[in-house]
Design a protein around this motif. Structure first.
Motif, mmCIF file in Angstrom:
data_model
loop_
_atom_site.group_PDB
_atom_site.id
_atom_site.type_symbol
_atom_site.label_atom_id
_atom_site.label_comp_id
_atom_site.label_asym_id
_atom_site.label_seq_id
_atom_site.Cartn_x
_atom_site.Cartn_y
_atom_site.Cartn_z
ATOM 1 N N GLN A 117 7.144 1.586 -1.065
ATOM 2 C CA GLN A 117 5.714 1.330 -0.924
ATOM 3 C C GLN A 117 4.889 2.606 -0.768
ATOM 4 O O GLN A 117 5.386 3.640 -0.364
ATOM 5 N N GLU A 118 3.596 2.489 -1.095
ATOM 6 C CA GLU A 118 2.685 3.626 -1.108
ATOM 7 C C GLU A 118 2.576 4.273 0.266
ATOM 8 O O GLU A 118 2.464 5.489 0.370
ATOM 9 N N VAL A 119 2.612 3.458 1.323
ATOM 10 C CA VAL A 119 2.544 4.007 2.684
ATOM 11 C C VAL A 119 3.651 5.042 2.890
ATOM 12 O O VAL A 119 3.469 6.039 3.571
ATOM 13 N N GLN A 122 3.095 8.231 0.190
ATOM 14 C CA GLN A 122 2.038 9.190 0.543
ATOM 15 C C GLN A 122 2.589 10.276 1.465
ATOM 16 O O GLN A 122 2.150 11.427 1.396
ATOM 17 N N ASP A 123 3.568 9.929 2.282
ATOM 18 C CA ASP A 123 4.196 10.948 3.135
ATOM 19 C C ASP A 123 5.195 11.774 2.341
ATOM 20 O O ASP A 123 5.353 12.966 2.577
ATOM 21 N N ARG A 125 5.027 12.612 -0.788
ATOM 22 C CA ARG A 125 4.311 13.612 -1.596
ATOM 23 C C ARG A 125 4.076 14.863 -0.760
ATOM 24 O O ARG A 125 4.147 15.986 -1.264
ATOM 25 N N LYS A 126 3.799 14.672 0.512
ATOM 26 C CA LYS A 126 3.618 15.821 1.413
ATOM 27 C C LYS A 126 4.933 16.584 1.542
ATOM 28 O O LYS A 126 4.960 17.812 1.558
ATOM 29 N N ASN A 129 5.409 18.626 -1.460
ATOM 30 C CA ASN A 129 4.555 19.820 -1.368
ATOM 31 C C ASN A 129 5.119 20.845 -0.403
ATOM 32 O O ASN A 129 5.018 22.047 -0.631
ATOM 33 N N THR A 163 3.721 -1.063 -4.751
ATOM 34 C CA THR A 163 2.390 -1.409 -5.259
ATOM 35 C C THR A 163 1.786 -0.313 -6.156
ATOM 36 O O THR A 163 0.888 -0.590 -6.935
#
Lengths: 233, 272
Positions: A117-119, A122-123, A125-126, A129, A163
């Motif tokens: 899931q996106e929640v 999103q972490d 991706r960090k 990085n 999602t």
């Protein structure tokens, strides 16, 4: 010959998962001895230094860094083919320190774990990085807890719904390798709780073949990498 | 001579402060924080959430305000309201990042400094509850948050675990953290406790069952309940929707509202 180093100082799960709860670390002339699951699998974790399962390690960053340094400097691993380092979530002291302390030894890369899931993404991706920032190569991303097949009716449920396209789409967008998906299987948690090898306990599980495919890809990456290194030398 | 007066601070209007903790990552702290806030809001309370997970701030997206900015006022930072109702307000490092994928690669001291600011400089106004969502562990964020909140006498902590032993094993250490720092344990939540197949209603204990309840018994702390795995809950969080408002018949609803009710009952008892 494999070594597993657990640098999750506050939440050391590896001893239990390896069936090594209650084991202690022994010292010798050559340093700390890892705790062996089998002759060719040695483990080190702060878990082995705590006397009770209720003991909390309430340390700020510098003290955690100090122990990680000791783990790398004072543990007598011997000759090993693979050193696997398990980390806590985040992009902080433990992560900076391990990359820094291992820089001379040349890290092959990082395997990044996410759920669909996106929640979660999103972490992650960090975290990707972070790897770019500290010049840590990324071997690839694994999508864990990816779907559940009901043992009774065999229908699949996406308990953690992808999602925004899940890890596969994220990897495409960020030009990072997608290593594979691992489905949910109640036997995984059970095996970990009992400290037994899931791969041995449930050889027929779809999760087992997922794990094996992912592991093979990691090995291929490392072999290629090693070959390239040798060419340079 | 610097006089510190808790009654003149930005937290002076906050009636109850509670922390959501876990020794383990990925067990659902942010989910429980979010659903607790939504449930309390539905009981007519004004709620704030302070997200001190600096490396992985999940709270903004769970309320669909991840693209919002934070503004300053005379007394400090204005928290982000999730809607015009202004009954739920948030503060998170997520709002301070230039780009959503920016990694916060900070060592302890820098994290501690921001946490002190978050605790002191957010102009919450009047709140019934301030929920503090934390990252997993017992390190810088946790030590700094508890120290900074101490003058304001937090109500206590809710500990979240999943049922299996590997998770419980870490949450036991979190209980010790609470004991050592004088933080009252309001109770334990066993999250991801069982999954009912939407097609055939068969229940599978994907992450085992009962570990959280056993831990509560063993540690002599209240057991607040078991929350099942619920795809509608996951979907709601993805989309930043109000699960409590929109999915009252979903499988996780009874457990989540029951947790909120016990917190409310607890505060009533306290005041009487």
């Amino acid at each position: 010959q494999v070594a597993l180093l657990d640098i999750d100082i506050c939440g050391p799960s590896i001893p239990k998962m390896m069936g090594l709860e209650g084991e202690q670390v022994h010292q010798s002339g050559s340093g700390w001895s890892p705790v062996y699951v089998e002759e060719n699998l040695g483990v080190m974790s702060v878990g082995f230094l705590l006397s009770s399962p209720d003991d909390a390690v309430i340390w700020r960053g510098p003290k955690k860094n100090g122990l990680i340094k000791q783990f790398l400097r004072d543990v007598d691993w011997g000759e090993i083919d693979y050193l696997i380092v398990d980390t806590p979530p985040g992009t902080s002291d433990e992560h900076l320190s391990i990359v820094q302390y291992l820089s001379a030894a040349h890290i092959d890369g990082a395997v990044i774990i996410t759920t669909p899931q996106e929640v979660s993404l999103q972490d992650v991706r960090k975290e990707i990085n972070f790897c770019h920032k500290v010049k840590l190569p990324i071997i690839g991303v694994v999508e864990n807890m990816s779907g559940f097949i009901c043992p009774k009716c065999k229908n699949e449920s996406q308990i953690f719904p992808p999602t925004t396209g899940g890890a596969e789409k994220m990897c495409q967008n960020l030009n990072v390798s997608f290593l594979g998906k691992v489905p949910l299987d109640p036997q995984i948690g059970k095996s970990c709780d009992k400290g037994q090898s899931f791969l041995s306990e449930a050889p027929e599980s779809p999760a087992t073949s997922s794990y094996r495919n992912i592991i093979q890809r990691i090995q291929e990456y490392c072999d290629q990498h090693h070959f390239q290194e040798e060419k340079i030398i | 001579l610097l006089l510190f007066l808790p009654e003149r601070s930005n937290l002076a209007g906050v009636r109850h402060i509670l922390l959501v903790l876990s020794g383990k990552g990925g067990v659902g702290k942010s989910t429980i924080s979010t659903e607790l806030a939504l449930s309390l809001r539905h009981s007519g309370k004004k709620v704030g959430i302070l997200d001190v997970d600096l490396c992985g701030p999940s709270i903004p997206r769970m309320f669909r305000v991840q693209d919002n900015d934070v503004h300053q006022c005379d007394s400090g930072w204005v928290p982000v309201f999730v809607d015009q109702d202004k009954s739920i307000s948030l503060m998170s490092i997520g709002f301070l990042l230039e780009k959503p994928d920016d990694a916060v690669v900070w060592r302890g001291p820098k994290k501690n400094a921001l946490i002190k600011q978050f605790v002191a400089d957010v102009a919450w106004g009047d709140l019934d509850f301030l929920i503090v969502d934390t990252p997993p562990g017992t390190s810088d964020e946790h030590i700094s948050t508890v120290e900074a909140l101490r003058p304001y006498k937090p109500l206590g902590a809710i500990l979240v675990t999943t049922p299996q032993a590997v998770s419980v094993g870490d949450v036991r250490r979190e209980l010790t953290f609470c004991k050592k720092t004088g933080l009252r344990v309001l109770g334990i939540v066993e999250n991801m406790s069982g999954f009912v197949c939407p097609h055939c209603s068969e229940c599978t204990n994907i992450f085992s069952k009962g570990g959280g309840e056993e831990l509560a018994k063993h540690a002599g702390v209240p057991f607040l309940g078991s929350v099942p795995l619920d795809p509608q809950l996951s979907q709601s969080l993805e989309e930043g929707r109000d699960f409590i408002q929109e999915f009252p018949k979903s499988s996780a609803f009874p457990a989540l509202t029951h947790i909120a009710q016990q917190i409310l009952d607890g505060t009533l008892q306290q005041s009487s």
